[in-house]
Design an enzyme around this catalytic site. Structure first.
Site, PDB file in Angstrom:
ATOM      1  N   GLN A 159       0.860  -1.190   0.000  1.00 30.93           N
ATOM      2  CA  GLN A 159       0.000   0.000   0.000  1.00 30.93           C
ATOM      3  C   GLN A 159       0.896   1.240   0.000  1.00 30.93           C
ATOM      4  O   GLN A 159       1.594   1.500   0.982  1.00 30.93           O
ATOM      5  CB  GLN A 159      -0.863  -0.017   1.263  1.00 30.93           C
ATOM      6  CG  GLN A 159      -1.749   1.183   1.450  1.00 30.93           C
ATOM      7  CD  GLN A 159      -2.180   1.328   2.907  1.00 30.93           C
ATOM      8  OE1 GLN A 159      -1.570   0.753   3.808  1.00 30.93           O
ATOM      9  NE2 GLN A 159      -3.227   2.090   3.140  1.00 30.93           N
ATOM     10  N   SER A 181       1.397   6.507   2.471  1.00 33.19           N
ATOM     11  CA  SER A 181       2.122   7.447   3.344  1.00 33.19           C
ATOM     12  C   SER A 181       3.369   8.005   2.679  1.00 33.19           C
ATOM     13  O   SER A 181       4.064   7.298   1.940  1.00 33.19           O
ATOM     14  CB  SER A 181       2.548   6.754   4.630  1.00 33.19           C
ATOM     15  OG  SER A 181       1.440   6.231   5.291  1.00 33.19           O
ATOM     16  N   GLU A 236      -8.651  -1.752   5.719  1.00 27.75           N
ATOM     17  CA  GLU A 236      -7.418  -1.867   6.506  1.00 27.75           C
ATOM     18  C   GLU A 236      -7.753  -1.913   7.998  1.00 27.75           C
ATOM     19  O   GLU A 236      -7.215  -2.728   8.741  1.00 27.75           O
ATOM     20  CB  GLU A 236      -6.508  -0.668   6.220  1.00 27.75           C
ATOM     21  CG  GLU A 236      -5.238  -0.673   7.057  1.00 27.75           C
ATOM     22  CD  GLU A 236      -4.261   0.427   6.666  1.00 27.75           C
ATOM     23  OE1 GLU A 236      -4.715   1.507   6.239  1.00 27.75           O
ATOM     24  OE2 GLU A 236      -3.043   0.195   6.773  1.00 27.75           O
ATOM     25  N   GLU A 272      -4.827   8.459  17.836  1.00 34.57           N
ATOM     26  CA  GLU A 272      -5.428   9.803  17.886  1.00 34.57           C
ATOM     27  C   GLU A 272      -6.364  10.004  16.688  1.00 34.57           C
ATOM     28  O   GLU A 272      -7.470  10.533  16.825  1.00 34.57           O
ATOM     29  CB  GLU A 272      -4.334  10.894  17.864  1.00 34.57           C
ATOM     30  CG  GLU A 272      -3.518  11.016  19.135  1.00 34.57           C
ATOM     31  CD  GLU A 272      -2.475   9.900  19.273  1.00 34.57           C
ATOM     32  OE1 GLU A 272      -2.114   9.279  18.252  1.00 34.57           O
ATOM     33  OE2 GLU A 272      -2.051   9.633  20.410  1.00 34.57           O
TER      34      GLU A 272
HETATM   35  C1  LIG Z   1       4.398  -0.840  11.205  1.00 35.19           C
HETATM   36  C2  LIG Z   1       3.877   0.186  10.256  1.00 35.19           C
HETATM   37  C3  LIG Z   1       3.508  -0.195   8.989  1.00 35.19           C
HETATM   38  C4  LIG Z   1       3.033   0.750   8.081  1.00 35.19           C
HETATM   39  N1  LIG Z   1       2.712   0.325   6.813  1.00 35.19           N
HETATM   40  C5  LIG Z   1       2.286   1.240   5.912  1.00 35.19           C
HETATM   41  C6  LIG Z   1       2.020   0.830   4.565  1.00 35.19           C
HETATM   42  O1  LIG Z   1       2.158  -0.348   4.209  1.00 35.19           O
HETATM   43  N2  LIG Z   1       1.636   1.767   3.668  1.00 35.19           N
HETATM   44  C7  LIG Z   1       1.461   3.074   4.021  1.00 35.19           C
HETATM   45  O2  LIG Z   1       1.071   3.860   3.165  1.00 35.19           O
HETATM   46  N3  LIG Z   1       1.728   3.507   5.285  1.00 35.19           N
HETATM   47  C8  LIG Z   1       2.144   2.618   6.232  1.00 35.19           C
HETATM   48  N4  LIG Z   1       2.431   3.032   7.518  1.00 35.19           N
HETATM   49  C9  LIG Z   1       2.379   4.459   7.824  1.00 35.19           C
HETATM   50  C10 LIG Z   1       1.246   4.864   8.763  1.00 35.19           C
HETATM   51  O3  LIG Z   1      -0.001   4.843   8.105  1.00 35.19           O
HETATM   52  C11 LIG Z   1       1.596   6.275   9.284  1.00 35.19           C
HETATM   53  O4  LIG Z   1       2.778   6.141  10.048  1.00 35.19           O
HETATM   54  C12 LIG Z   1       0.493   6.849  10.130  1.00 35.19           C
HETATM   55  O5  LIG Z   1      -0.633   7.154   9.343  1.00 35.19           O
HETATM   56  C13 LIG Z   1       0.968   8.126  10.852  1.00 35.19           C
HETATM   57  O6  LIG Z   1       1.555   9.021   9.978  1.00 35.19           O
HETATM   58  P1  LIG Z   1       2.976   9.670  10.311  1.00 35.19           P
HETATM   59  O7  LIG Z   1       3.905   8.583  10.687  1.00 35.19           O
HETATM   60  O8  LIG Z   1       3.350  10.567   9.198  1.00 35.19           O
HETATM   61  O9  LIG Z   1       2.738  10.527  11.643  1.00 35.19           O
HETATM   62  P2  LIG Z   1       2.130  11.994  11.730  1.00 35.19           P
HETATM   63  O10 LIG Z   1       0.899  12.076  10.889  1.00 35.19           O
HETATM   64  O11 LIG Z   1       3.218  12.976  11.470  1.00 35.19           O
HETATM   65  O12 LIG Z   1       1.684  12.046  13.262  1.00 35.19           O
HETATM   66  C14 LIG Z   1       2.610  12.351  14.305  1.00 35.19           C
HETATM   67  C15 LIG Z   1       1.819  12.399  15.627  1.00 35.19           C
HETATM   68  O13 LIG Z   1       0.821  13.457  15.556  1.00 35.19           O
HETATM   69  C16 LIG Z   1      -0.482  12.940  15.830  1.00 35.19           C
HETATM   70  N5  LIG Z   1      -1.458  13.619  14.959  1.00 35.19           N
HETATM   71  C17 LIG Z   1      -1.320  13.878  13.629  1.00 35.19           C
HETATM   72  N6  LIG Z   1      -2.435  14.485  13.170  1.00 35.19           N
HETATM   73  C18 LIG Z   1      -3.287  14.596  14.209  1.00 35.19           C
HETATM   74  C19 LIG Z   1      -4.610  15.133  14.366  1.00 35.19           C
HETATM   75  N7  LIG Z   1      -5.253  15.674  13.322  1.00 35.19           N
HETATM   76  N8  LIG Z   1      -5.188  15.060  15.593  1.00 35.19           N
HETATM   77  C20 LIG Z   1      -4.530  14.499  16.660  1.00 35.19           C
HETATM   78  N9  LIG Z   1      -3.276  13.985  16.570  1.00 35.19           N
HETATM   79  C21 LIG Z   1      -2.672  14.031  15.368  1.00 35.19           C
HETATM   80  C22 LIG Z   1      -0.389  11.458  15.467  1.00 35.19           C
HETATM   81  O14 LIG Z   1      -1.369  10.714  16.158  1.00 35.19           O
HETATM   82  C23 LIG Z   1       1.034  11.124  15.916  1.00 35.19           C
HETATM   83  O15 LIG Z   1       1.060  10.865  17.287  1.00 35.19           O
HETATM   84  C24 LIG Z   1       2.907   2.114   8.458  1.00 35.19           C
HETATM   85  C25 LIG Z   1       3.272   2.499   9.750  1.00 35.19           C
HETATM   86  C26 LIG Z   1       3.762   1.558  10.645  1.00 35.19           C
HETATM   87  C27 LIG Z   1       4.137   1.990  12.020  1.00 35.19           C
END
Ligand SMILES: Cc1cc2nc3c(=O)[nH]c(=O)nc-3n(C[C@H](O)[C@H](O)[C@H](O)COP(=O)(O)OP(=O)(O)OC[C@H]3O[C@@H](n4cnc5c(N)ncnc54)[C@H](O)[C@@H]3O)c2cc1C
Length: 426
Positions: A135, A138, A253, A394
């Site tokens: 997928q 991100s 998902e 969150e």
């Molecule tokens: C093991 C693992 C597998 C993954 N596999 C995939 C994959 O196969 N394909 C893919 O596309 N992605 C994948 N991901 C990515 C995952 O979807 C993202 O890490 C996740 O959506 C969070 O995005 P970010 O890491 O950019 O954090 P950010 O969005 O930068 O968030 C940082 C912090 O801010 C908080 N935050 C952000 N926005 C808000 C809001 N509006 N209100 C309150 N709090 C908020 C979050 O909760 C978090 O604590 C994977 C992640 C992990 C850990």
């Protein structure tokens, strides 16, 4: 006259599944499970070749029992019927394909939005674990706010040229196909300018670089698109419909990650942590007893909520925001459960002999393909990821507030602006 599978009773479904397993599993497998004889089970398991097994399992429809059989790898069962099949498969510890992103998300999205050509070409090899899926949503600055992503696709005749970077892409290093969300129109607001493609990962213009986690595993990757190609007729939905299609993927998902596909199982059953809890069940310590009871209660609540989501689908509904309830519950519960396991096990829970943790985990997977066996410490280290993958806890709470409780939407100053005019760092 051919029997309509939807008329089959739970007993018929169990008998049919038992009959198929008796013919297909190595000799002694089912007897070893029934006798709870681990040594005999290890012997039987050594006689099973995992890749070849996944093909037979997929072709018979057991990897994807609710998918339409017309695409070559489904049984056309209703979700409520699939539960009876899954109960038998879980009881006999039947290895499942590890193509979980494809089965849980890619297949359902192709079935909802794809052309007949795509369904016939893609679904069977996916269910048979022959073509792995990932997928590609991100990006480094678009995770929770995935609609703000920057990877762009530009039309070039009957294909599109893709440039940009994805990150955290689970299984990308072994994937044949990717679910790719791209910006195709930067001049409209972020949600309106996206399109969704199925991209062939097997091209030199797609550069996949593994990322190593704290567990020592490298489940996910960075993926760079450098003038990569994707067919125009492998767009799911129409140009600009990408967000709607992505919602289908994301809803599925959450259901996959919350374990709704395995409602027959018990969250406190069948895992190394469960065995640990079993070991402490006889304890006289009242605080430990209370913690174990609490873990049991929470696991039952998750099971009931999963059942509720499955019942909704059984009555014809699609995966909806209720998946966020169990995704949130499951992720937070698992973190507490893993902490409890480490507390109960003391130093045994964090120390290990011999090879590094990553080697141990790899070795245990090779020994027990498809059973998801792993150590307590690995489970503990991995649990944090459950609260991030598939949307953070969150974000699940935001979805529940807005889409289930009907609270006002979170303010988003960039929502109505043309994507190209939204202020962002370089
Ligand atoms: C093991 C693992 C597998 C993954 N596999 C995939 C994959 O196969 N394909 C893919 O596309 N992605 C994948 N991901 C990515 C995952 O979807 C993202 O890490 C996740 O959506 C969070 O995005 P970010 O890491 O950019 O954090 P950010 O969005 O930068 O968030 C940082 C912090 O801010 C908080 N935050 C952000 N926005 C808000 C809001 N509006 N209100 C309150 N709090 C908020 C979050 O909760 C978090 O604590 C994977 C992640 C992990 C850990």
């Amino acid at each position: 006259m051919a029997v309509d599978v939807r008329e089959l009773s739970p007993e018929d479904l169990r008998d049919q599944t038992l009959g198929w397993l008796a013919e297909q599993l190595p000799v002694g497998w089912m007897e070893a499970v029934d006798a709870d004889d681990e040594d005999a089970f290890d012997v039987a398991r050594a006689g099973l070749e995992y890749s070849e097994w996944c093909v037979r399992f997929g072709e018979a429809g057991y990897a994807t029992p609710t998918w339409p059989s017309e695409y070559g790898a489904g049984l056309s069962l209703l979700p409520g019927q699939a539960k009876h099949v899954n109960d038998v498969l879980s009881h006999y510890k039947v290895p499942r394909p590890f193509n979980i992103i494809g089965i849980g998300m890619g297949g359902p999205t192709v079935m909802a939005w794809g052309t007949e050509e795509m369904k016939h070409r893609l679904l069977k090899p996916l269910a048979c674990n022959q073509e792995i899926w990932c997928q590609l949503f991100s990006e480094p600055v678009a995770g929770s706010d995935v609609a703000g992503l920057a990877t762009k696709a530009v039309r070039d005749g009957d294909e599109w040229i893709v440039n940009g970077q994805k990150v955290w892409t689970t299984l990308a290093h072994i994937s044949k196909w990717g679910m790719l969300l791209c910006r195709t129109d930067p001049a409209v607001p972020k949600h309106a300018g996206l399109s969704y493609f199925v991209v062939d990962m097997d091209q030199p213009e797609v550069d996949v670089r593994p990322l190593v986690q704290i567990t020592g595993d490298a489940e996910f990757n960075e993926v760079f698109f450098n003038d990569a190609h994707v067919r125009d007729d492998w767009m799911l939905g129409r140009e600009g419909d990408g967000w709607k299609v992505a919602i289908t993927t994301l809803m599925n998902e959450r259901v996959s990650l919350s374990g709704a596909g395995s409602i027959g199982g018990d969250a406190v059953g069948g895992s190394p942590v469960a065995r640990l809890l079993d070991r402490h069940r006889g304890t006289k310590d009242p605080l430990v007893r209370q913690q174990l009871a609490q873990a049991y209660i929470e696991s039952r609540l998750i099971k009931v909520n999963n059942q509720r989501a499955a019942d909704k689908r059984k009555s014809g509904g699609e995966a909806g925001p209720e998946g966020s309830i169990t995704k949130l519950q499951q992720a937070e519960f698992n973190r507490r459960l893993q902490n409890l396991a480490i507390d109960l096990e003391g130093v045994n829970g964090i120390a290990w002999d011999g090879p590094g943790l990553a080697d141990q985990v790899r070795a245990s997977r090779q020994l027990r393909p498809g059973t998801g066996e792993s150590s307590i410490v690995q489970g503990f280290l991995r649990a944090q990821a459950n609260t991030i993958e598939g949307g953070t806890s969150e974000i699940m709470r935001n979805i529940l507030g807005e889409r289930v409780l009907g609270l006002p939407k979170e303010p988003d100053a960039s929502r109505e602006l043309a994507w190209k005019d939204v202020p962002r760092s370089a």
